[in-house]
Design a protein around this motif. Structure first.
Motif, mmCIF file in Angstrom:
data_model
loop_
_atom_site.group_PDB
_atom_site.id
_atom_site.type_symbol
_atom_site.label_atom_id
_atom_site.label_comp_id
_atom_site.label_asym_id
_atom_site.label_seq_id
_atom_site.Cartn_x
_atom_site.Cartn_y
_atom_site.Cartn_z
ATOM 1 N N GLY A 211 6.918 4.670 -6.566
ATOM 2 C CA GLY A 211 6.781 4.114 -5.179
ATOM 3 C C GLY A 211 6.947 2.794 -5.192
ATOM 4 N N ALA A 212 6.170 2.154 -4.120
ATOM 5 C CA ALA A 212 6.372 0.463 -3.945
ATOM 6 C C ALA A 212 5.822 -0.202 -5.241
ATOM 7 C CB ALA A 212 5.561 0.132 -2.859
ATOM 8 N N PRO A 213 6.308 -1.392 -5.620
ATOM 9 C CA PRO A 213 5.947 -2.423 -6.540
ATOM 10 C C PRO A 213 4.256 -2.519 -6.415
ATOM 11 C CG PRO A 213 7.927 -3.068 -5.821
ATOM 12 C CD PRO A 213 7.636 -2.012 -5.008
ATOM 13 N N VAL A 214 3.573 -2.807 -7.523
ATOM 14 C CA VAL A 214 2.136 -3.050 -7.462
ATOM 15 C C VAL A 214 2.128 -4.494 -7.246
ATOM 16 C CG1 VAL A 214 0.043 -3.235 -8.894
ATOM 17 C CG2 VAL A 214 1.720 -1.265 -8.955
ATOM 18 N N LEU A 215 1.172 -4.961 -5.945
ATOM 19 C CA LEU A 215 1.042 -6.378 -5.719
ATOM 20 C C LEU A 215 -0.380 -6.937 -6.592
ATOM 21 C CD1 LEU A 215 1.947 -8.662 -3.884
ATOM 22 C CD2 LEU A 215 0.414 -7.681 -2.294
ATOM 23 N N ASP A 216 -1.381 -6.011 -6.756
ATOM 24 C CA ASP A 216 -2.409 -6.515 -7.432
ATOM 25 C C ASP A 216 -3.504 -5.096 -7.888
ATOM 26 O OD1 ASP A 216 -4.290 -8.253 -8.230
ATOM 27 O OD2 ASP A 216 -5.577 -8.542 -6.714
ATOM 28 N N TYR A 217 -4.216 -5.496 -8.910
ATOM 29 C CA TYR A 217 -4.834 -4.436 -9.269
ATOM 30 C C TYR A 217 -6.212 -4.989 -9.857
ATOM 31 C CZ TYR A 217 -4.252 -6.394 -13.964
ATOM 32 O OH TYR A 217 -4.334 -7.008 -14.923
ATOM 33 N N CYS A 218 -7.161 -3.840 -9.759
ATOM 34 C CA CYS A 218 -8.658 -4.164 -10.267
ATOM 35 C C CYS A 218 -9.034 -2.970 -10.969
ATOM 36 C CB CYS A 218 -9.650 -4.781 -9.392
ATOM 37 S SG CYS A 218 -10.048 -3.522 -8.172
ATOM 38 N N VAL A 219 -10.039 -3.102 -12.094
ATOM 39 C CA VAL A 219 -10.685 -2.055 -12.915
ATOM 40 C C VAL A 219 -12.160 -2.097 -12.479
ATOM 41 C CG1 VAL A 219 -11.400 -1.280 -15.167
ATOM 42 C CG2 VAL A 219 -8.972 -2.249 -14.628
ATOM 43 N N PHE A 220 -12.790 -1.065 -12.335
ATOM 44 C CA PHE A 220 -14.043 -0.883 -12.149
ATOM 45 C C PHE A 220 -14.598 0.312 -12.625
ATOM 46 C CE2 PHE A 220 -17.823 0.351 -9.559
ATOM 47 C CZ PHE A 220 -18.460 -1.041 -9.061
ATOM 48 N N GLY A 221 -15.470 0.051 -13.730
ATOM 49 C CA GLY A 221 -15.863 1.268 -14.535
ATOM 50 C C GLY A 221 -14.707 1.745 -15.393
ATOM 51 N N LYS A 222 -14.498 3.259 -15.122
ATOM 52 C CA LYS A 222 -13.405 3.734 -15.842
ATOM 53 C C LYS A 222 -12.161 3.877 -14.789
ATOM 54 C CE LYS A 222 -16.090 6.320 -18.847
ATOM 55 N NZ LYS A 222 -16.414 7.608 -19.386
ATOM 56 N N GLU A 223 -12.347 3.328 -13.660
ATOM 57 C CA GLU A 223 -11.111 3.659 -12.632
ATOM 58 C C GLU A 223 -10.305 2.264 -12.415
ATOM 59 O OE1 GLU A 223 -12.977 6.413 -9.116
ATOM 60 O OE2 GLU A 223 -13.711 4.440 -9.234
ATOM 61 N N LEU A 224 -9.022 2.612 -12.218
ATOM 62 C CA LEU A 224 -8.027 1.438 -12.145
ATOM 63 C C LEU A 224 -7.494 1.807 -10.520
ATOM 64 C CD1 LEU A 224 -6.072 -0.554 -12.842
ATOM 65 C CD2 LEU A 224 -4.514 0.994 -13.555
ATOM 66 N N PHE A 225 -7.802 0.772 -9.717
ATOM 67 C CA PHE A 225 -7.250 0.418 -8.411
ATOM 68 C C PHE A 225 -6.082 -0.195 -8.255
ATOM 69 C CE2 PHE A 225 -11.635 1.486 -8.279
ATOM 70 C CZ PHE A 225 -11.876 2.328 -7.105
ATOM 71 N N VAL A 226 -5.042 -0.060 -7.704
ATOM 72 C CA VAL A 226 -3.847 -0.878 -7.464
ATOM 73 C C VAL A 226 -3.587 -0.850 -5.829
ATOM 74 C CG1 VAL A 226 -2.953 -0.210 -9.527
ATOM 75 C CG2 VAL A 226 -2.213 1.109 -7.605
ATOM 76 N N LEU A 227 -3.063 -2.109 -5.484
ATOM 77 C CA LEU A 227 -2.775 -2.462 -4.299
ATOM 78 C C LEU A 227 -1.105 -2.624 -4.244
ATOM 79 C CD1 LEU A 227 -2.723 -3.240 -1.305
ATOM 80 C CD2 LEU A 227 -3.448 -5.621 -2.020
ATOM 81 N N ARG A 228 -0.321 -1.555 -3.728
ATOM 82 C CA ARG A 228 0.931 -1.690 -3.836
ATOM 83 C C ARG A 228 1.503 -2.393 -2.582
ATOM 84 N NH1 ARG A 228 2.851 4.628 -4.127
ATOM 85 N NH2 ARG A 228 2.957 4.138 -1.840
ATOM 86 N N CYS A 229 2.665 -3.010 -2.618
ATOM 87 C CA CYS A 229 3.271 -3.782 -1.802
ATOM 88 C C CYS A 229 3.594 -3.370 -0.409
ATOM 89 C CB CYS A 229 4.925 -4.353 -2.171
ATOM 90 S SG CYS A 229 4.781 -5.696 -3.477
ATOM 91 N N ASP A 230 3.443 -2.011 -0.163
ATOM 92 C CA ASP A 230 3.249 -1.251 0.984
ATOM 93 C C ASP A 230 2.084 -1.207 1.665
ATOM 94 O OD1 ASP A 230 2.286 0.791 -0.775
ATOM 95 O OD2 ASP A 230 3.767 1.935 -0.228
ATOM 96 N N SER A 231 1.079 -1.835 0.946
ATOM 97 C CA SER A 231 -0.333 -1.782 1.465
ATOM 98 C C SER A 231 -1.261 -0.433 1.147
ATOM 99 C CB SER A 231 -0.428 -1.837 3.008
ATOM 100 O OG SER A 231 0.239 -3.353 3.274
#
Length: 92
Positions: free
Chosen positions: A20-40
């Motif tokens: 999919g779209a490239p990753v704009l930003d990410y964050c880790v919370f506990g054991k989860e990885l969240f990503v914000l892609r360029c397509d929002s």
């Protein structure tokens, strides 16, 4: 600046973490990885193999954070939106 995000197991050549779209930003919370892609689109994983969409951020979102169980998105015009505010933007 965005990136497609690469996975490397120490042996095999690097491969894309997610399609999919490239990753704009990410964050880790506990054991989860969240990503914000360029397509929002915001995705979450806890194993780097199975990704689940969390929702869609505003089109001007450029950063992502999670604190005390709540998602926050920073926008290009320096606003910070909390997940309850983003509910109208398809976020839980």
């Amino acid at each position: 600046m965005s990136s497609s995000g690469l996975a490397f197991d120490g042996v095999a050549p690097a491969s894309p973490l997610l399609a999919g779209a490239p990753v704009l930003d990410y964050c880790v919370f506990g054991k989860e990885l969240f990503v914000l892609r360029c397509d929002s689109v915001i995705l979450v994983t806890n194993d780097l193999e199975h990704w689940r969409p969390v929702g869609k951020a505003p089109s001007d979102a450029c950063s992502l954070a999670k604190l005390q169980g709540r998602l926050y998105v920073g926008t290009a015009d320096s606003k910070i939106l909390e997940s309850s505010v983003l509910a109208g933007k398809d976020l839980p």
